[in-house]
Design a protein around this motif. Structure first.
Motif, PDB file in Angstrom:
ATOM      1  N   ARG A  55      46.430  40.717  44.754  1.00 34.82           N
ATOM      2  CA  ARG A  55      46.452  39.126  44.655  1.00 34.82           C
ATOM      3  C   ARG A  55      45.378  38.876  45.654  1.00 34.82           C
ATOM      4  NH1 ARG A  55      50.109  37.261  41.328  1.00 34.82           N
ATOM      5  NH2 ARG A  55      49.848  35.250  42.157  1.00 34.82           N
ATOM      6  N   SER A  56      44.213  39.598  45.972  1.00 31.40           N
ATOM      7  CA  SER A  56      43.413  38.937  47.067  1.00 31.40           C
ATOM      8  C   SER A  56      42.798  38.008  46.568  1.00 31.40           C
ATOM      9  CB  SER A  56      42.720  40.134  47.815  1.00 31.40           C
ATOM     10  OG  SER A  56      41.930  40.808  46.866  1.00 31.40           O
ATOM     11  N   LYS A  57      41.869  37.403  47.573  1.00 33.00           N
ATOM     12  CA  LYS A  57      41.313  36.149  47.469  1.00 33.00           C
ATOM     13  C   LYS A  57      40.025  36.006  48.521  1.00 33.00           C
ATOM     14  CE  LYS A  57      41.928  31.238  46.699  1.00 33.00           C
ATOM     15  NZ  LYS A  57      42.818  30.063  46.783  1.00 33.00           N
ATOM     16  N   LYS A  58      38.774  35.554  47.910  1.00 33.51           N
ATOM     17  CA  LYS A  58      37.828  35.421  49.027  1.00 33.51           C
ATOM     18  C   LYS A  58      37.020  34.085  48.532  1.00 33.51           C
ATOM     19  CE  LYS A  58      33.585  35.411  47.145  1.00 33.51           C
ATOM     20  NZ  LYS A  58      33.306  35.770  45.872  1.00 33.51           N
ATOM     21  N   HIS A  59      36.587  33.509  49.658  1.00 35.14           N
ATOM     22  CA  HIS A  59      35.648  32.288  49.454  1.00 35.14           C
ATOM     23  C   HIS A  59      34.305  32.785  50.221  1.00 35.14           C
ATOM     24  CE1 HIS A  59      39.346  29.637  50.137  1.00 35.14           C
ATOM     25  NE2 HIS A  59      39.242  30.124  48.831  1.00 35.14           N
TER      26      HIS A  59
ATOM     27  N   LYS B 135      41.304  36.369  42.999  1.00 36.91           N
ATOM     28  CA  LYS B 135      40.254  35.219  42.810  1.00 36.91           C
ATOM     29  C   LYS B 135      39.171  35.228  43.886  1.00 36.91           C
ATOM     30  CE  LYS B 135      44.066  32.598  41.266  1.00 36.91           C
ATOM     31  NZ  LYS B 135      44.952  33.631  41.049  1.00 36.91           N
ATOM     32  N   SER B 136      37.925  34.745  43.104  1.00 40.24           N
ATOM     33  CA  SER B 136      36.845  34.347  43.950  1.00 40.24           C
ATOM     34  C   SER B 136      36.089  33.242  43.786  1.00 40.24           C
ATOM     35  CB  SER B 136      35.937  35.794  43.124  1.00 40.24           C
ATOM     36  OG  SER B 136      34.570  35.391  43.703  1.00 40.24           O
ATOM     37  N   ILE B 137      35.687  32.666  44.858  1.00 41.63           N
ATOM     38  CA  ILE B 137      34.980  31.411  44.808  1.00 41.63           C
ATOM     39  C   ILE B 137      33.996  31.643  45.484  1.00 41.63           C
ATOM     40  CG2 ILE B 137      35.247  29.061  45.533  1.00 41.63           C
ATOM     41  CD1 ILE B 137      38.024  28.897  45.200  1.00 41.63           C
TER      42      ILE B 137
ATOM     43  N   ARG C  74      38.900  32.849  38.634  1.00 48.03           N
ATOM     44  CA  ARG C  74      40.459  33.280  38.586  1.00 48.03           C
ATOM     45  C   ARG C  74      40.737  34.245  37.695  1.00 48.03           C
ATOM     46  NH1 ARG C  74      42.810  27.196  39.946  1.00 48.03           N
ATOM     47  NH2 ARG C  74      41.136  26.626  41.441  1.00 48.03           N
ATOM     48  N   THR C  75      39.985  35.036  37.189  1.00 40.89           N
ATOM     49  CA  THR C  75      40.262  36.111  36.296  1.00 40.89           C
ATOM     50  C   THR C  75      39.238  37.273  36.297  1.00 40.89           C
ATOM     51  OG1 THR C  75      41.216  36.813  34.157  1.00 40.89           O
ATOM     52  CG2 THR C  75      39.523  34.979  34.038  1.00 40.89           C
TER      53      THR C  75
END
Lengths: 351, 466
Positions: A240-244, A274-276, B396-397
């Motif tokens: 569930r990692s995420k990066k901006h 999730k990647s932004i 988000r996917t």
């Protein structure tokens, strides 16, 4: 909650990228000495006592900058003259006795100097660590500096890193960032390319797992004529990692014939990652060339199939593909031992 | 010599001012009493008056954006939000008062109606003065009318759609629009009906220190298709005018809508417009947008791809000159499986103008197997102008293909040299390259509008390069 790492230009609030909010960690009463830090300095490198007074243009935020100014438990000012053959190494190992590191580093690379510098931060156990460091580099005329910053903290720690560079005429600064650790890993990197023909190459790899959050803010300001900046970021996110990833190339008026390129690729290894990305180009000069590209996607089915048809299991095949992406950047690291350690970490973190 | 002369050029037909004559002009400012008076003047049902008053409360509760161009010069106490022209709604140009008709004649609207349009709406200040559509479309059940008539005659259809795509609390200027909206077009294309020839609405703001707040509501029902064109212009005054229109597009399953805009507001206009489309299963919406006018523009059309297999394309160009700050872009939310978006944006900055491309691509968790490709290019014509690119890509996917590319730079010296070696002057070579740069956008427009766009580019470029 504390707001950190503002972008140089704001955009709509509901795009959720102007800054990052994390739970604040107040350390003043808990701060002890950090003893498990090794500094290896070749003879040609001088240590100076007084860190310069400074104002950072960006950095984490005012409070976190002041935390370093007022409470650092490790400060170091280095002056580099001439060609330094051996590597400068600063290695901090975190454990239950060495939990919090507030670090202030200043490096002055004098005219025509050359050096390789490695900074490594590693958690030896599962203790929740906190690191807030500022690194300032002044690369004077024709200096050539290679710097590698490796974050191998555990995934429950906090990693705050503010870097500010000033690059003079003809100087080259090659930066490699390896960002694997931290529950929250937040980087604010700002380079001012003042001198004509100054160059800054920025290569970044990040690897996220569990609930890790990366907020990476790279800002290059081109001021001198014929200045060049290259930003290359390769990342992989699982669980569930995420990066901006916020990358800004800012062509200031007067930077004639300057060039700036930015390329960011993020591999999503899980449906919940999730990647932004915010790849910004700001331009107030006509005679420049600026490009950016950014791509996000999952591991290619064809590539996976090819590797698996050669007898590899799915997990191994995926590791190979991530390593293949990262290798382009890892190959630039001259320290073989460090490179192998990073490769081992990739294997471990992808298990 | 030529350059000097051309810098003083007026914007010819667009700058023609009629006398500020009107039947009714509301006092400047924004109060409950003013909103109630607008509603009374428009003889509206009670639900609409209540809606306006609620929107005013929302407007007062929201802050100005903390990003983008500086809007501090906007003083709502200096803007009259409702100006009723001295003309009723007509279905024949002969019945439109002479000076208003002349304005639209010079803009080429009646002529275009004869040659290339299936229907035309023309708004002058706050009210629509002309609306007409070909008989055959009426027979097929197509509705194309002004919004006021739609509120009265199709209340159920309007009520379930009005400000449902763009909610009134979206941002401060949508709330303002909800409170003071007037005019605009309503289109309903029934199931399976293909409208092959475009409909066009043209919005002209003549009155100084006033605002235009037209509401465009288009419903393209299942399997239907439509090309809608929107044009806008105003003469230049010394004080700011405000445009805060709202466009809501409902593109139902398997339907297709192309929405083209040529925006040429005067350079004292603050253009704070909102456009959004809800796109159904296997439906498609294409946006084609040319932005040339305005002092400040903040315009980011948005597609929300709600249905499986929904698609959208955005093709846009902005050209900013002296004193202009055009902050434009596109937003797309992928909200279902197998959706796709393609964005192609270009901008040109010259004579100290500022262009910003600002965007959002969001691919939600449920949008498996979606694709998005974004390309934006910016051209700098001198070193006193500014061009910024601020795109946000929020993925988000993992099951997506997403790519984004952007370029910024000047006209290539090699290309100029090549054209000059073929006998062109430097100015002509540069103008040709700029027209070529804009070609991917102009080719998406109907021929007459592509010609208008090229003329606008020429007009803007003369005196700017060389």
């Amino acid at each position: 909650m504390i707001k950190l790492n503002e972008t140089p230009v704001r955009t709509a609030r509901n795009f959720n990228i102007n800054n990052i909010k994390i739970e604040d960690i107040s350390l003043k009463n808990m701060l002890k000495d950090f003893e498990n830090i090794e500094v290896m300095l070749p003879e040609e490198v001088e240590v100076e006592n007084a860190i310069s007074n400074f104002e950072l243009k960006y950095g984490m935020n005012e409070e976190k900058i002041n935390e370093v100014k007022e409470n650092a438990n490790h400060t170091l000012k280095l002056k580099i003259a001439g060609k330094v053959k051996e590597q400068v190494e600063i290695v901090a190992n975190f454990d239950d006795e060495n939990v919090n590191l507030i670090q202030n580093i200043e490096i002055i690379a004098q005219e025509n100097s050359k050096a390789n510098i490695v900074l490594k931060y590693k958690s030896e156990d599962d203790t929740v660590n906190y690191k807030n460091s500022i690194i300032r580099i002044k690369a004077e005329k024709n200096a050539n500096i290679n710097i590698v910053v490796v974050n191998l903290l555990n995934t429950s720690s906090t990693n705050l890193l503010s870097i500010e560079n000033e690059i003079d005429e003809g100087a080259v600064l090659n930066y490699i960032g390896v960002d694997f650790g931290g529950k929250n890993s937040i980087t604010n990197y700002y380079s001012k390319l003042n001198g004509n023909e100054a160059k800054n190459n920025i290569d970044v790899i990040y690897l996220g797992k569990d609930e890790q959050l990366f907020d990476l803010n790279y800002i290059g300001e081109l001021r001198g004529e014929k200045t060049q900046i290259e930003i290359e970021a390769q990342g992989a996110l699982k669980d569930r990692s995420k990066k901006h990833f916020k990358g800004t190339i800012d062509f200031k008026k007067g930077c004639k014939k300057a060039k700036g390129n930015e390329n960011e690729f993020c591999m999503l290894l899980s449906d919940n990652a999730k990647s932004i990305a915010l790849p910004m180009l700001l331009c107030s000069e006509e005679d420049v060339e600026g490009n950016h590209s950014s791509a996000t996607g999952k591991v290619g089915n064809k590539e996976l199939f090819y590797i698996m048809s050669r007898g590899f299991e799915y997990k191994e095949a995926m590791k190979l593909l991530v390593r293949a992406r990262f290798n382009k950047i890892l190959e630039k690291i001259k320290d073989e031992e460090l490179k192998n350690e990073i490769l081992e970490e990739i294997n471990e973190r992808l298990n | 010599m030529k350059k000097k002369k051309l810098e003083e050029i007026n914007r010819n037909i667009y700058d023609i001012k009629n006398k500020d004559e009107y039947e009714f002009k509301i006092q400047k400012g924004l109060t409950r009493e003013i909103i109630e008076e607008i509603s009374k003047q428009k003889n509206e049902p009670e639900w609409m008056r209540d809606f306006r008053l609620k929107a005013l409360d929302v407007y007062n509760s929201l802050d100005l954006p903390t990003w983008g161009p500086d809007l501090s010069e906007l003083d709502m106490n200096e803007i009259a939000t409702y100006v009723r022209p001295k003309s009723k709604l007509n279905s024949s140009w002969e019945d439109v008062p002479e000076d208003i008709k002349n304005t639209f004649d010079k803009l080429g609207i009646p002529e275009a109606e004869k040659t290339s349009l299936a229907g035309v709406g023309a708004q002058y200040d706050s009210e629509v003065v002309y609306h007409s559509m070909k008989e055959e479309l009426i027979k097929q059940g197509v509705i194309y009318t002004d919004m006021e008539t739609a509120v009265r005659e199709y209340p159920d259809l309007v009520r379930i759609h009005f400000m449902k795509c763009v909610p009134v609390n979206d941002h401060k200027f949508v709330a303002l629009h909800g409170a003071v909206w007037s005019g605009g077009s309503f289109v309903y294309v029934p199931k399976g009906v293909k409208v092959d020839i475009p409909l066009q609405s043209y919005f002209r703001l003549n009155s100084p220190e006033s605002g235009q707040f037209e509401h465009t509501l288009i419903i393209v029902d299942e399997g239907a298709s439509l090309h809608f064109i929107e044009g806008c212009s105003a003469p230049k005054y010394n004080k700011v005018n405000l445009h805060a229109g709202c466009v809501e597009l409902f593109v139902k399953d398997n339907a297709y809508l192309r929405y083209s805009t040529i925006e040429n507001w005067s350079k004292n206009m603050l253009n704070l417009n909102t456009k959004k489309a809800l796109v159904g299963k296997n439906a498609k919406v294409d946006w084609v947008s040319g932005s040339f006018g305005s002092k400040i523009s903040m315009l980011y059309p948005m597609s929300i791809l709600n249905g499986e297999g929904a698609k959208t394309e955005f093709t846009g160009i902005s050209l900013a000159g002296t004193g202009q700050n055009l902050d434009n872009g596109f937003k797309v939310v992928h909200n279902a499986k197998n959706t796709s978006s393609v964005v192609n944006s270009k901008s040109i900055s010259k004579n100290g103008g500022k262009c910003t491309y600002r965007s959002l691509v969001r691919i939600n968790e449920n949008a498996k197997n979606s694709k998005s490709s974004v390309s934006c290019e910016s051209l700098m014509l001198d070193d006193i102008s500014i061009s910024d690119t601020i795109p946000v890509n929020d993925i988000r996917t993992d099951d997506v293909e997403f790519s984004h590319e952007a370029k910024i730079g000047k006209i290539s010296d090699k290309a100029i040299f090549y054209l000059m070696s073929r006998g062109l002057t430097e100015e002509d070579a540069k103008a040709m390259i700029v027209r070529g740069f804009a070609y991917p956008i102009s080719k998406e427009l109907p021929v007459e509008y592509a010609v208008e766009m090229n003329n606008l580019i020429n007009l803007e470029l003369e005196g700017a390069i060389g």
